[in-house]
Scaffold this motif. Structure first.
Motif, PDB file in Angstrom:
ATOM      1  N   ALA A  32       0.828  -1.201   0.000  1.00 34.10           N
ATOM      2  CA  ALA A  32       0.000   0.000   0.000  1.00 34.10           C
ATOM      3  C   ALA A  32       0.866   1.256   0.000  1.00 34.10           C
ATOM      4  O   ALA A  32       0.604   2.204  -0.755  1.00 34.10           O
ATOM      5  CB  ALA A  32      -0.944  -0.005   1.204  1.00 34.10           C
ATOM      6  N   VAL A  33       1.916   1.269   0.811  1.00 32.51           N
ATOM      7  CA  VAL A  33       2.809   2.433   0.867  1.00 32.51           C
ATOM      8  C   VAL A  33       3.502   2.643  -0.471  1.00 32.51           C
ATOM      9  O   VAL A  33       3.447   3.733  -1.060  1.00 32.51           O
ATOM     10  CB  VAL A  33       3.850   2.273   2.003  1.00 32.51           C
ATOM     11  CG1 VAL A  33       4.943   3.336   1.892  1.00 32.51           C
ATOM     12  CG2 VAL A  33       3.178   2.329   3.360  1.00 32.51           C
ATOM     13  N   VAL A 155       6.115  16.954   8.125  1.00 30.98           N
ATOM     14  CA  VAL A 155       6.104  15.582   8.641  1.00 30.98           C
ATOM     15  C   VAL A 155       6.234  14.588   7.492  1.00 30.98           C
ATOM     16  O   VAL A 155       7.026  13.640   7.543  1.00 30.98           O
ATOM     17  CB  VAL A 155       4.837  15.304   9.482  1.00 30.98           C
ATOM     18  CG1 VAL A 155       4.682  13.817   9.781  1.00 30.98           C
ATOM     19  CG2 VAL A 155       4.875  16.107  10.777  1.00 30.98           C
ATOM     20  N   LEU A 156       5.441  14.801   6.444  1.00 32.50           N
ATOM     21  CA  LEU A 156       5.487  13.909   5.285  1.00 32.50           C
ATOM     22  C   LEU A 156       6.878  13.900   4.669  1.00 32.50           C
ATOM     23  O   LEU A 156       7.432  12.840   4.360  1.00 32.50           O
ATOM     24  CB  LEU A 156       4.443  14.343   4.255  1.00 32.50           C
ATOM     25  CG  LEU A 156       4.357  13.530   2.975  1.00 32.50           C
ATOM     26  CD1 LEU A 156       4.069  12.062   3.261  1.00 32.50           C
ATOM     27  CD2 LEU A 156       3.284  14.120   2.065  1.00 32.50           C
ATOM     28  N   SER A 157       7.476  15.063   4.514  1.00 35.10           N
ATOM     29  CA  SER A 157       8.825  15.157   3.959  1.00 35.10           C
ATOM     30  C   SER A 157       9.828  14.401   4.825  1.00 35.10           C
ATOM     31  O   SER A 157      10.694  13.676   4.315  1.00 35.10           O
ATOM     32  CB  SER A 157       9.236  16.622   3.823  1.00 35.10           C
ATOM     33  OG  SER A 157      10.511  16.729   3.244  1.00 35.10           O
ATOM     34  N   GLY A 158       9.721  14.554   6.128  1.00 33.63           N
ATOM     35  CA  GLY A 158      10.627  13.847   7.040  1.00 33.63           C
ATOM     36  C   GLY A 158      10.460  12.340   6.970  1.00 33.63           C
ATOM     37  O   GLY A 158      11.446  11.593   6.971  1.00 33.63           O
ATOM     38  N   LEU A 159       9.221  11.876   6.915  1.00 27.75           N
ATOM     39  CA  LEU A 159       8.975  10.431   6.811  1.00 27.75           C
ATOM     40  C   LEU A 159       9.517   9.881   5.497  1.00 27.75           C
ATOM     41  O   LEU A 159      10.137   8.800   5.473  1.00 27.75           O
ATOM     42  CB  LEU A 159       7.476  10.137   6.932  1.00 27.75           C
ATOM     43  CG  LEU A 159       6.858  10.375   8.304  1.00 27.75           C
ATOM     44  CD1 LEU A 159       5.337  10.273   8.222  1.00 27.75           C
ATOM     45  CD2 LEU A 159       7.419   9.407   9.328  1.00 27.75           C
ATOM     46  N   LEU A 160       9.303  10.610   4.419  1.00 26.47           N
ATOM     47  CA  LEU A 160       9.819  10.149   3.126  1.00 26.47           C
ATOM     48  C   LEU A 160      11.345  10.182   3.089  1.00 26.47           C
ATOM     49  O   LEU A 160      11.974   9.320   2.471  1.00 26.47           O
ATOM     50  CB  LEU A 160       9.220  10.987   1.987  1.00 26.47           C
ATOM     51  CG  LEU A 160       7.732  10.765   1.751  1.00 26.47           C
ATOM     52  CD1 LEU A 160       7.182  11.792   0.778  1.00 26.47           C
ATOM     53  CD2 LEU A 160       7.456   9.345   1.265  1.00 26.47           C
ATOM     54  N   ARG A 161      11.961  11.152   3.769  1.00 21.65           N
ATOM     55  CA  ARG A 161      13.428  11.196   3.861  1.00 21.65           C
ATOM     56  C   ARG A 161      13.947   9.931   4.546  1.00 21.65           C
ATOM     57  O   ARG A 161      14.909   9.313   4.104  1.00 21.65           O
ATOM     58  CB  ARG A 161      13.877  12.440   4.634  1.00 21.65           C
ATOM     59  CG  ARG A 161      15.401  12.569   4.748  1.00 21.65           C
ATOM     60  CD  ARG A 161      15.833  13.786   5.568  1.00 21.65           C
ATOM     61  NE  ARG A 161      15.310  15.033   5.028  1.00 21.65           N
ATOM     62  CZ  ARG A 161      14.326  15.744   5.587  1.00 21.65           C
ATOM     63  NH1 ARG A 161      13.760  15.358   6.726  1.00 21.65           N
ATOM     64  NH2 ARG A 161      13.913  16.865   5.033  1.00 21.65           N
ATOM     65  N   ARG A 162      13.286   9.553   5.649  1.00 20.80           N
ATOM     66  CA  ARG A 162      13.674   8.327   6.369  1.00 20.80           C
ATOM     67  C   ARG A 162      13.505   7.096   5.482  1.00 20.80           C
ATOM     68  O   ARG A 162      14.369   6.224   5.449  1.00 20.80           O
ATOM     69  CB  ARG A 162      12.851   8.157   7.640  1.00 20.80           C
ATOM     70  CG  ARG A 162      13.332   9.007   8.777  1.00 20.80           C
ATOM     71  CD  ARG A 162      12.523   8.849  10.046  1.00 20.80           C
ATOM     72  NE  ARG A 162      12.178   7.501  10.396  1.00 20.80           N
ATOM     73  CZ  ARG A 162      11.153   7.173  11.186  1.00 20.80           C
ATOM     74  NH1 ARG A 162      10.367   8.108  11.686  1.00 20.80           N
ATOM     75  NH2 ARG A 162      10.913   5.929  11.492  1.00 20.80           N
ATOM     76  N   LEU A 163      12.404   7.037   4.767  1.00 26.09           N
ATOM     77  CA  LEU A 163      12.154   5.900   3.884  1.00 26.09           C
ATOM     78  C   LEU A 163      13.187   5.848   2.762  1.00 26.09           C
ATOM     79  O   LEU A 163      13.722   4.777   2.472  1.00 26.09           O
ATOM     80  CB  LEU A 163      10.740   5.976   3.314  1.00 26.09           C
ATOM     81  CG  LEU A 163      10.313   4.866   2.365  1.00 26.09           C
ATOM     82  CD1 LEU A 163      10.432   3.500   3.043  1.00 26.09           C
ATOM     83  CD2 LEU A 163       8.898   5.104   1.878  1.00 26.09           C
ATOM     84  N   LEU A 164      13.490   6.986   2.170  1.00 24.69           N
ATOM     85  CA  LEU A 164      14.509   7.029   1.120  1.00 24.69           C
ATOM     86  C   LEU A 164      15.848   6.541   1.650  1.00 24.69           C
ATOM     87  O   LEU A 164      16.548   5.767   1.000  1.00 24.69           O
ATOM     88  CB  LEU A 164      14.617   8.446   0.562  1.00 24.69           C
ATOM     89  CG  LEU A 164      15.634   8.657  -0.569  1.00 24.69           C
ATOM     90  CD1 LEU A 164      15.317   7.782  -1.766  1.00 24.69           C
ATOM     91  CD2 LEU A 164      15.679  10.133  -0.959  1.00 24.69           C
ATOM     92  N   GLY A 165      16.204   6.979   2.842  1.00 19.56           N
ATOM     93  CA  GLY A 165      17.451   6.522   3.448  1.00 19.56           C
ATOM     94  C   GLY A 165      17.470   5.011   3.668  1.00 19.56           C
ATOM     95  O   GLY A 165      18.506   4.364   3.531  1.00 19.56           O
ATOM     96  N   ALA A 166      16.317   4.442   3.968  1.00 16.05           N
ATOM     97  CA  ALA A 166      16.241   2.999   4.221  1.00 16.05           C
ATOM     98  C   ALA A 166      16.357   2.175   2.942  1.00 16.05           C
ATOM     99  O   ALA A 166      16.806   1.032   3.003  1.00 16.05           O
ATOM    100  CB  ALA A 166      14.919   2.671   4.931  1.00 16.05           C
ATOM    101  N   VAL A 167      15.942   2.740   1.815  1.00 17.76           N
ATOM    102  CA  VAL A 167      15.977   1.953   0.575  1.00 17.76           C
ATOM    103  C   VAL A 167      17.194   2.220  -0.284  1.00 17.76           C
ATOM    104  O   VAL A 167      17.431   1.518  -1.263  1.00 17.76           O
ATOM    105  CB  VAL A 167      14.678   2.149  -0.264  1.00 17.76           C
ATOM    106  CG1 VAL A 167      13.459   1.717   0.518  1.00 17.76           C
ATOM    107  CG2 VAL A 167      14.538   3.572  -0.761  1.00 17.76           C
ATOM    108  N   GLN A 168      17.978   3.235   0.042  1.00 23.46           N
ATOM    109  CA  GLN A 168      19.175   3.528  -0.780  1.00 23.46           C
ATOM    110  C   GLN A 168      20.360   2.732  -0.306  1.00 23.46           C
ATOM    111  O   GLN A 168      20.560   2.414   0.802  1.00 23.46           O
ATOM    112  CB  GLN A 168      19.512   5.005  -0.743  1.00 23.46           C
ATOM    113  CG  GLN A 168      18.576   5.802  -1.598  1.00 23.46           C
ATOM    114  CD  GLN A 168      18.980   7.265  -1.706  1.00 23.46           C
ATOM    115  OE1 GLN A 168      19.502   7.854  -0.777  1.00 23.46           O
ATOM    116  NE2 GLN A 168      18.689   7.861  -2.828  1.00 23.46           N
TER     117      GLN A 168
END
Length: 168
Positions: A32-33, A155-168
């Motif tokens: 879903a995400v 908040v959305l930008s921060g969450l997406l930054r964390r997610l990007l860091g996790a997948v790179q």
């Protein structure tokens, strides 16, 4: 108003519901995400591409002149620097540079510090075009976020930054 907007459901909800119907043991939250991220990315890429087309350039061409603009005065980088920043092959970069130079948006000249190298510089026309195109692109992005408060966007930008860091 569409059925999905009335119910708060979207196409991704329908997909995960279908998976639940045939494989109820699956945890589909990641689907879903990433399904939503993918659909948002496609929709926004299409919207910004249409905006850049009105300025006579493609998204890829905007990326080149935008990179030169962001580099600051004198808006000059080597083709190698541009390729590395944009993750393009030298052949892909050469094609974009040829088209942009032909359009008068940038120029190429010998690198005074390296006899074998070149410098790519944004022209005055290129500077004017990229400044107009970036504003138009940001307007499209801002419009997509109108339903969110400034705090929610942060908040959305921060969450997406964390997610990007996790997948790179």
């Amino acid at each position: 108003m569409t059925e999905s907007s009335r119910t708060g459901q979207d196409a991704v909800d329908a997909i995960t519901a279908q998976w639940y119907a045939v494989r109820p043991e699956l945890e589909t939250a990641p689907m879903a995400v990433f399904g939503r991220i993918y659909r948002i990315s496609r929709a926004m890429a299409d919207a910004t591409e249409r905006v850049y087309e009105r300025h006579g350039i493609s998204r890829g061409e905007f990326d080149v002149i935008g990179t030169l603009r962001r580099s600051g005065e004198p808006y000059t980088l080597s083709p190698r620097q541009l390729s590395a920043t944009l993750m393009l092959t030298s052949g892909g970069m050469t094609g974009r540079l040829d088209k942009l130079e032909k359009a008068g948006l940038l120029g190429r000249s010998p690198d005074p510090h390296d006899r074998r190298g070149l410098q790519v510089t944004l022209t005055e026309r290129g500077l004017e075009l990229v400044d107009a195109a970036v504003v138009a692109g940001l307007e499209v992005q801002r419009a997509a976020l109108t339903g969110f408060s400034d705090e929610e966007v942060d908040v959305l930008s921060g969450l997406l930054r964390r997610l990007l860091g996790a997948v790179q």
